[in-house]
Design a protein around this motif. Structure first.
Motif, short mmCIF file in Angstrom:
data_model
loop_
_atom_site.label_atom_id
_atom_site.label_comp_id
_atom_site.label_asym_id
_atom_site.label_seq_id
_atom_site.Cartn_x
_atom_site.Cartn_y
_atom_site.Cartn_z
N GLY A 28 0.82 -1.20 0.00
CA GLY A 28 0.00 0.00 0.00
C GLY A 28 0.85 1.25 0.00
N PHE A 65 -0.61 4.25 0.74
CA PHE A 65 -1.36 5.24 1.49
C PHE A 65 -0.72 5.42 2.85
CE2 PHE A 65 -4.29 3.08 -1.33
CZ PHE A 65 -4.84 4.14 -2.03
N ASP A 109 -0.94 5.86 6.51
CA ASP A 109 -1.95 5.65 7.54
C ASP A 109 -1.70 6.62 8.68
OD1 ASP A 109 -2.95 3.64 6.02
OD2 ASP A 109 -1.93 2.03 7.14
N TYR A 144 -10.62 6.79 7.74
CA TYR A 144 -9.74 6.83 6.57
C TYR A 144 -8.78 5.65 6.57
CZ TYR A 144 -6.05 8.37 3.41
OH TYR A 144 -5.11 8.43 2.41
N THR A 160 -8.68 2.75 3.67
CA THR A 160 -7.49 2.45 2.87
C THR A 160 -7.07 1.00 3.01
OG1 THR A 160 -6.11 3.29 4.68
CG2 THR A 160 -6.65 4.82 2.89
N TYR A 209 -9.54 -1.05 1.03
CA TYR A 209 -9.29 -0.84 -0.39
C TYR A 209 -8.07 -1.63 -0.86
CZ TYR A 209 -7.96 1.66 -4.64
OH TYR A 209 -7.59 1.99 -5.93
N GLN A 210 -7.00 -1.59 -0.07
CA GLN A 210 -5.80 -2.34 -0.43
C GLN A 210 -6.05 -3.84 -0.38
OE1 GLN A 210 -2.93 -0.91 -1.55
NE2 GLN A 210 -2.40 -3.04 -2.06
#
Length: 213
Positions: free
Chosen positions: A13, A15, A17, A34, A38, A41-42
């Motif tokens: 990932g 993103f 965190d 959030y 994420t 989503y990953q």
């Protein structure tokens, strides 16, 4: 021309965190949601990685939906043109090797001219044209699919706003894109023929990097 993106690969990932404990109390629920989003989503991307056919069928469905949106609404031609140019750029990167053999040939020629490659090389150490070299794409299939899907979703999103519906004579855009596509593919095919590589596994292992004749 728009440049291709470099999205995260499966299992890695990209993103950041945010730590909810390091944020103000009012923003901690947002940061927590959030982070959860994420991660989900990953995880979804990781699960879809092995299913190549299903992923591309879904993307082709989204592209078809976008095309139907453009045809029936008779608008957003600029969005469609930008989307097509971006996909052409992705396709070109998908068909090209990561290490361009033409650049390697130019570097070798420069070294010979400068006298830096004058050492004798045994025949057994010289590269052979039929020696197997794995084809490594400049844009891997996963990144190609993910960038295509994201670009299509963004294009569909843009068709919901009149501000992106710029008046334009669409036949000119179609002719220009077809000409650009033909010239780009012609140059790519000539490059493939010159350096003798095929970017697809058709009955045998892909080879590339052979010296042009």
């Amino acid at each position: 021309m728009m440049s291709s993106t470099d999205p995260q690969t499966p299992g890695h990932g990209s993103f950041g965190d945010p730590s909810p404990s390091s944020m103000p109390a009012a923003l901690q629920p947002i940061a927590t949601n959030y982070t959860r989003f994420t991660r989900q989503y990953q995880a979804l991307l990781d699960r879809s990685a092995p299913h190549i056919l299903q992923r591309w069928l879904t993307t082709f469905g989204l592209v078809s939906l976008f095309v139907l949106r453009i045809v029936f609404s008779q608008g957003w031609y600029i969005v469609c043109y930008a989307h097509a140019i971006y996909l052409l750029n992705l396709l070109l990167a998908f068909l090209q090797p990561r290490f361009d053999p033409s650049l390697e040939a130019d570097l070798t020629a420069d070294e010979i001219e400068e006298g830096g490659a004058d050492e004798y090389v045994l025949p057994s150490q010289q590269p052979k044209d039929d020696e197997f070299r794995p084809f490594i794409r400049r844009l891997p299939e996963w990144n190609f699919w993910l960038s295509t899907t994201r670009a299509t979703l963004i294009a569909l999103f843009c068709t919901g706003f009149e501000v992106f519906d710029v008046p334009v004579y669409w036949p000119i855009l179609v002719i220009y894109f077809l000409a650009l596509f033909a010239m780009t593919m012609r140059r790519q095919i000539q490059h493939m023929v010159k350096y003798k590589y095929i970017p697809f596994d058709i009955g045998r292992k892909a080879r590339y990097g052979g010296s042009p004749r």
